[in-house]
Design an enzyme around this catalytic site. Structure first.
Site, PDB file in Angstrom:
ATOM      1  N   ARG A 195      47.267  72.549  58.969  1.00 31.53           N
ATOM      2  CA  ARG A 195      46.186  71.648  58.586  1.00 31.53           C
ATOM      3  C   ARG A 195      46.549  70.930  57.290  1.00 31.53           C
ATOM      4  NH1 ARG A 195      43.952  76.702  60.015  1.00 31.53           N
ATOM      5  NH2 ARG A 195      42.499  76.649  61.773  1.00 31.53           N
ATOM      6  N   HIS A 222      44.992  65.169  61.700  1.00 30.83           N
ATOM      7  CA  HIS A 222      44.621  66.419  62.371  1.00 30.83           C
ATOM      8  C   HIS A 222      45.016  66.392  63.849  1.00 30.83           C
ATOM      9  CE1 HIS A 222      42.413  70.212  62.149  1.00 30.83           C
ATOM     10  NE2 HIS A 222      41.950  69.947  63.360  1.00 30.83           N
ATOM     11  N   HIS A 266      44.101  80.458  64.657  1.00 30.45           N
ATOM     12  CA  HIS A 266      42.772  80.575  65.245  1.00 30.45           C
ATOM     13  C   HIS A 266      42.446  82.037  65.556  1.00 30.45           C
ATOM     14  CE1 HIS A 266      42.544  76.152  66.766  1.00 30.45           C
ATOM     15  NE2 HIS A 266      42.042  76.287  65.572  1.00 30.45           N
ATOM     16  N   TYR A 288      44.414  73.937  75.254  1.00 35.96           N
ATOM     17  CA  TYR A 288      45.726  73.296  75.337  1.00 35.96           C
ATOM     18  C   TYR A 288      46.485  73.764  76.581  1.00 35.96           C
ATOM     19  CZ  TYR A 288      44.746  71.931  70.557  1.00 35.96           C
ATOM     20  OH  TYR A 288      44.166  71.398  69.447  1.00 35.96           O
TER      21      TYR A 288
END
Length: 377
Positions: free
Chosen positions: A206, A314, A340, A349
């Site tokens: 990030r 992002h 995560h 994904y």
């Protein structure tokens, strides 16, 4: 004055009846209103005793504070896995309360917050004149969490947030870049930012993690980057360094070998000196500011590279995760790379890649059918 085994009912000078009982602490509790008959008073006592025994009783005097007061205290004291809210999360919650929840419901006492009022509020928030479905879903989830705590605190009997599916976000599909577009983006940015774009794309870090990255966090011999710190810029509080937003955010991510040389060159030319020196800084040696980076670096480079309008840095996280899934990354491996705690994003994904694979298989069948049709004529 009438008396039974639990609680008392007495006749008042007005002719009406008052029901009372003594709680576990020795405090005498009276019914919130009087009764026309002694039997009504006893029925109230029986109901309270049943609810006390089952753990469902709510003090009629509880929940007098307004939603605004309770919600502000909730944000201040909220714990997630034993830890206070991350500064950026707390700031987001306060903004949602201030802009979308408190104006409509904040003056309502907790015990008077009805499901019908919540439905009316959500209907306006998610409607054409509202801020959009995603914001409405986020605000609804926040209100539901606050009311869940109020139930746990025995301030209200039930959660008035009972709209099925209201907390589910239906985000518009984010753009998916091609490898050529990512490379064009890398070539379009100033040389100072080339390594940052590469690292963001190929590791999924990030912007807050990249901004806090220091030399000691990069081990280019083993090809890993350790994520232990993130930075946020908060209104009125300035720049704050702290741990990533969740425990899963603390991780070591493998760096694809083909960008190691770019990182080595960047450390020689642009990073701050010393083990604690920031890896990515501006031309004057200052740390990255997200808003400035987005407008001065990302926007012109994205336009030059021909990225879809509205693309963000992002989005490179999604690109990197999709590429990893395309090369066989498992759910657990994607969760680790992205930092995560939930499998939901990783599954998204993987699902995208499964759908793409199914589309490719269908296209091959179509091509075969067309080929057979041509050969038979």
């Amino acid at each position: 004055m009438g008396r039974r085994t639990w609680g008392t009912v007495r006749r008042l000078p007005s002719g009406r009846y008052q029901a009372r009982y003594t709680d576990h602490s020795g405090k005498q509790i009276s019914a919130p209103s009087t009764f026309a008959t002694k039997a009504d008073g006893y029925r109230w006592l029986a109901k309270v005793q049943t609810e006390l025994d089952s753990g469902r009783w709510i003090d009629p005097k509880a929940g007098k504070e307004t939603l605004k007061v309770y919600a502000e205290h909730w944000v201040e004291t909220r714990l997630v896995r034993g830890r206070p809210l991350a500064p950026r999360t707390a700031e987001l919650y306060r903004a949602q309360l201030k802009n979308h929840i408190v104006p409509a419901l904040g003056s309502t006492p907790l015990r008077q917050l009805e499901a019908s009022a919540v439905r009316a509020w959500y209907g306006k928030l998610s409607g054409p004149a509202g801020p959009g479905q995603v914001t409405a879903a986020k605000c609804y989830r926040l209100l539901r969490a606050i009311c869940t705590t109020a139930v746990d605190d025995n301030l209200i009997a039930r959660n008035p947030c009972s709209i099925r599916g209201a907390g589910q976000e239906r985000s518009t599909e984010r753009p998916m870049f091609t490898l050529a577009q990512v490379q064009a983006l890398v070539d379009a940015v100033e040389d100072r930012w080339r390594a940052l774009i590469l690292l963001a794309a190929w590791t999924g870090l990030r912007i807050g993690e990249l901004s806090a990255l220091r030399r000691e966090h990069l081990d280019l011999q083993t090809g890993t980057v350790s994520v232990t710190t993130a930075v946020v810029d908060l209104v009125g509080q300035g720049r704050l360094y702290g741990p990533p937003k969740s425990a899963a955010g603390r991780r070591s991510v493998a760096i694809p070998p083909h960008i190691i040389g770019d990182l080595e060159r960047h450390l020689r030319m642009y990073a701050q000196a010393g083990a604690h020196g920031l890896v990515f800084v501006g031309p004057k040696g200052g740390p990255i500011r997200n808003n400035n980076f987005a407008s001065r670096v990302w926007a012109p480079a994205a336009e030059a590279a021909g990225l879809p309008a509205g693309s963000h840095l992002h989005d490179l996280r999604g690109w990197g995760a999709t590429i990893a899934a395309r090369h066989g990354a498992t759910t657990k491996e994607l969760m680790h790379r992205l930092g995560h705690a939930s499998a939901a994003a990783a599954l998204r994904y993987q699902r995208a890649e499964q759908e793409r694979d199914a589309a490719l298989a269908a296209a091959m069948s179509t091509a075969l059918s067309q080929s057979e049709g041509t050969s038979s004529t």
